[in-house]
Design a protein around this motif. Structure first.
Motif, PDB file in Angstrom:
ATOM      1  N   ASP A 192     -15.276  -2.229   0.378  1.00  0.00           N
ATOM      2  CA  ASP A 192     -15.544  -1.327  -1.298  1.00  0.00           C
ATOM      3  C   ASP A 192     -15.173   0.030  -0.587  1.00  0.00           C
ATOM      4  OD1 ASP A 192     -14.587  -3.982  -2.688  1.00  0.00           O
ATOM      5  OD2 ASP A 192     -17.006  -3.731  -3.222  1.00  0.00           O
ATOM      6  N   ALA A 193     -16.399   0.632  -0.001  1.00  0.00           N
ATOM      7  CA  ALA A 193     -16.524   2.093   0.740  1.00  0.00           C
ATOM      8  C   ALA A 193     -15.549   2.062   1.144  1.00  0.00           C
ATOM      9  CB  ALA A 193     -17.897   1.692   1.370  1.00  0.00           C
ATOM     10  N   TRP A 194     -14.490   2.103   2.339  1.00  0.00           N
ATOM     11  CA  TRP A 194     -13.367   2.175   2.702  1.00  0.00           C
ATOM     12  C   TRP A 194     -12.574   2.022   2.413  1.00  0.00           C
ATOM     13  CZ3 TRP A 194      -8.535   0.496   4.335  1.00  0.00           C
ATOM     14  CH2 TRP A 194      -8.588   1.693   5.828  1.00  0.00           C
ATOM     15  N   ILE A 195     -12.833   1.282   1.005  1.00  0.00           N
ATOM     16  CA  ILE A 195     -11.073   1.655   0.454  1.00  0.00           C
ATOM     17  C   ILE A 195     -11.542   3.106  -0.575  1.00  0.00           C
ATOM     18  CG2 ILE A 195      -9.753   0.634  -1.857  1.00  0.00           C
ATOM     19  CD1 ILE A 195     -10.817  -2.087  -0.655  1.00  0.00           C
ATOM     20  N   GLU A 196     -12.214   3.144  -1.226  1.00  0.00           N
ATOM     21  CA  GLU A 196     -12.814   4.485  -1.797  1.00  0.00           C
ATOM     22  C   GLU A 196     -12.730   5.620  -0.917  1.00  0.00           C
ATOM     23  OE1 GLU A 196     -16.506   4.703  -3.790  1.00  0.00           O
ATOM     24  OE2 GLU A 196     -16.674   2.432  -4.714  1.00  0.00           O
ATOM     25  N   ALA A 218     -15.658   7.477   8.797  1.00  0.00           N
ATOM     26  CA  ALA A 218     -15.259   6.227   7.912  1.00  0.00           C
ATOM     27  C   ALA A 218     -16.755   5.309   7.539  1.00  0.00           C
ATOM     28  CB  ALA A 218     -14.298   5.417   8.507  1.00  0.00           C
ATOM     29  N   PRO A 219     -17.087   5.155   6.419  1.00  0.00           N
ATOM     30  CA  PRO A 219     -17.993   4.034   5.567  1.00  0.00           C
ATOM     31  C   PRO A 219     -17.395   2.866   5.680  1.00  0.00           C
ATOM     32  CG  PRO A 219     -16.805   4.346   3.804  1.00  0.00           C
ATOM     33  CD  PRO A 219     -16.430   5.255   4.983  1.00  0.00           C
ATOM     34  N   PHE A 252       1.030  -1.094  -0.039  1.00  0.00           N
ATOM     35  CA  PHE A 252       0.049   0.098  -0.091  1.00  0.00           C
ATOM     36  C   PHE A 252       0.913   1.266  -0.103  1.00  0.00           C
ATOM     37  CE2 PHE A 252      -1.693   3.870   2.004  1.00  0.00           C
ATOM     38  CZ  PHE A 252      -3.047   3.535   1.105  1.00  0.00           C
ATOM     39  N   ALA A 253       1.889   0.732   0.977  1.00  0.00           N
ATOM     40  CA  ALA A 253       3.193   2.933   1.065  1.00  0.00           C
ATOM     41  C   ALA A 253       3.157   2.718  -0.767  1.00  0.00           C
ATOM     42  CB  ALA A 253       3.783   1.787   1.939  1.00  0.00           C
ATOM     43  N   ALA A 254       4.014   1.175  -1.398  1.00  0.00           N
ATOM     44  CA  ALA A 254       3.830   1.574  -2.144  1.00  0.00           C
ATOM     45  C   ALA A 254       3.691   2.083  -3.650  1.00  0.00           C
ATOM     46  CB  ALA A 254       5.274   0.394  -2.973  1.00  0.00           C
ATOM     47  N   GLY A 255       1.598   2.423  -3.310  1.00  0.00           N
ATOM     48  CA  GLY A 255       0.740   2.974  -4.143  1.00  0.00           C
ATOM     49  C   GLY A 255       0.171   2.324  -4.074  1.00  0.00           C
ATOM     50  N   GLU A 256       0.365   0.459  -4.652  1.00  0.00           N
ATOM     51  CA  GLU A 256      -0.485  -0.478  -4.552  1.00  0.00           C
ATOM     52  C   GLU A 256      -2.104  -0.315  -3.253  1.00  0.00           C
ATOM     53  OE1 GLU A 256      -0.409  -5.161  -5.576  1.00  0.00           O
ATOM     54  OE2 GLU A 256       1.796  -4.515  -5.372  1.00  0.00           O
ATOM     55  N   VAL A 257      -2.851   0.467  -4.010  1.00  0.00           N
ATOM     56  CA  VAL A 257      -4.052   0.475  -3.542  1.00  0.00           C
ATOM     57  C   VAL A 257      -5.445  -0.922  -3.642  1.00  0.00           C
ATOM     58  CG1 VAL A 257      -6.536   1.839  -3.032  1.00  0.00           C
ATOM     59  CG2 VAL A 257      -4.169   2.589  -3.668  1.00  0.00           C
ATOM     60  N   GLU A 258      -4.742  -1.625  -4.438  1.00  0.00           N
ATOM     61  CA  GLU A 258      -5.764  -2.459  -4.454  1.00  0.00           C
ATOM     62  C   GLU A 258      -5.407  -3.754  -3.692  1.00  0.00           C
ATOM     63  OE1 GLU A 258      -8.737  -3.505  -6.185  1.00  0.00           O
ATOM     64  OE2 GLU A 258      -8.684  -1.268  -6.355  1.00  0.00           O
ATOM     65  N   VAL A 259      -4.506  -3.960  -2.591  1.00  0.00           N
ATOM     66  CA  VAL A 259      -3.930  -4.698  -2.121  1.00  0.00           C
ATOM     67  C   VAL A 259      -4.758  -4.855  -1.114  1.00  0.00           C
ATOM     68  CG1 VAL A 259      -2.103  -3.437  -0.728  1.00  0.00           C
ATOM     69  CG2 VAL A 259      -2.058  -5.830  -0.151  1.00  0.00           C
TER      70      VAL A 259
END
Length: 116
Positions: free
Chosen positions: A49-53, A44-45, A21-28
């Motif tokens: 999926d809502a929290w990731i958004e 926070a929702p 995640f710190a390297a930019g890989e949000v999908e993790v």
């Protein structure tokens, strides 16, 4: 599996996901958070999926994350890190993540701005 083994596995999973995640890989986050994930942070929702958004649209998604400490037991991983945003003051952050069956199911956090 002993509690120590579970704690080490949860810590390993967290460190892998945090680094990605710190390297930019949000999908993790889709891999590590259970679908019914719940964050107890104000505003926070609920739900993965809502929290990731929510996170993608927040300053943390583009901030530098400087990990300081990680503590784990058979249910919880606690991480202390410095969040260094692209703009604004850095923050000291402590996240508490509760794991079940290798996935994160709950989250709590506290943060405070660091002196300049």
């Amino acid at each position: 599996m002993t509690d120590i083994d579970v704690a080490e596995e949860n810590k390993r999973r967290f460190l892998d996901a945090f680094g990605r995640f710190a390297a930019g890989e949000v999908e993790v986050l889709r891999e590590i958070l259970r679908e019914d994930f719940l964050s107890h942070s104000p505003g926070a929702p609920a739900g993965r999926d809502a929290w990731i958004e929510f996170i993608v649209d927040s300053p943390i998604a583009t901030a530098q994350l400087d990990l300081q400490h990680v503590i784990a037991d058979d249910q919880f991983v606690v991480a202390h890190y410095t969040l260094i945003p692209a703009e604004g003051p850095s923050e000291a952050v402590v996240d508490i993540w509760r794991f079940e069956d290798g996935l994160i199911v709950e989250h709590w956090d506290v943060s405070r701005p660091l002196p300049s």
